[in-house]
Enzyme design. Sequence first.
Site, PDB file in Angstrom:
ATOM      1  N   TYR A 105       0.882  -1.377   0.065  1.00 54.24           N
ATOM      2  CA  TYR A 105      -0.035   0.032   0.070  1.00 54.24           C
ATOM      3  C   TYR A 105       0.892   1.150  -0.197  1.00 54.24           C
ATOM      4  O   TYR A 105       0.695   2.079  -0.797  1.00 54.24           O
ATOM      5  CB  TYR A 105      -0.924   0.016   1.420  1.00 54.24           C
TER       6      TYR A 105
ATOM      7  N   LYS B 170       0.889   4.104  -2.725  1.00 49.69           N
ATOM      8  CA  LYS B 170       0.410   5.382  -2.580  1.00 49.69           C
ATOM      9  C   LYS B 170       1.685   6.359  -3.113  1.00 49.69           C
ATOM     10  O   LYS B 170       1.529   7.657  -3.283  1.00 49.69           O
ATOM     11  CB  LYS B 170      -0.052   5.535  -1.236  1.00 49.69           C
TER      12      LYS B 170
END
Length: 250
Positions: A155, A159
């Site tokens: 993640y 991002k």
Amino acid sequence: MGQVTTLDGRTALVTGAGRGLGRGIGVALARAGAKVVLVSRTAAEIDAAASEIRDAGGSAVAVTCDVLDLADFEAVLDGVGVVDVLVNNAGTNDPMPFGEVMPTVYDKIFDLNVRATYFVTQAVVSRMIAAGRGGSVITVSSQMGQVGAANRSVYCAAKHAVEGMTKALAVELGPRGIRVNTVAPGYVETPLTAPYFADEEFRADTMRRIPLGRLGLVADVAAAVVYLADPAATFVTGTSLVIDGGYTAQ
């Protein structure tokens, strides 16, 4: 619908708009005067959100579409016309230790958070350029696009990729009058995050790390998106508006 109508006459498209942040963002943009196009895979959720907006006097349409299906999304745009504000909100996470991550998990997170964001933006921006009236692209990133955290290696990587993409697009598209930014929420209580906060130990540890001493609200993030969509932010591009109560300041 509300007192602020700075986005009158503009069309805003929000992906992942059925619940949580996406729904809140859609409602806030409509209150600011935009015609809102709500996009999600779940028809019942976006139909309800569009009805909420219309009942309050706003303008909204619901479009069922999986943004991973780029041909389907192109067809959606053909029916919508020029989009002035794009909000890339669709995303996913699956926290786990680095050593347990399988390629299927990696692909799922990168496909929705990075690949779909890239090509949805490409499709919308091509129409913005053709229309010649500029626009605003806002991607919902995360505080995890600014820092690192255990059990969130994929993640965080996704991002951080979104943050880099945003800076590059801001430089490339600025001469076209298209601004590209992210909002980077910290811990916000939504249907996606609710299971994590049900763990009292996790909740207490999270609260300890936030200087303002509370979790974020959907309204906090939605207000930031409206600002970046608004003419008030006409000189803001290539940046990330972090909405985390001070979490990343430490």
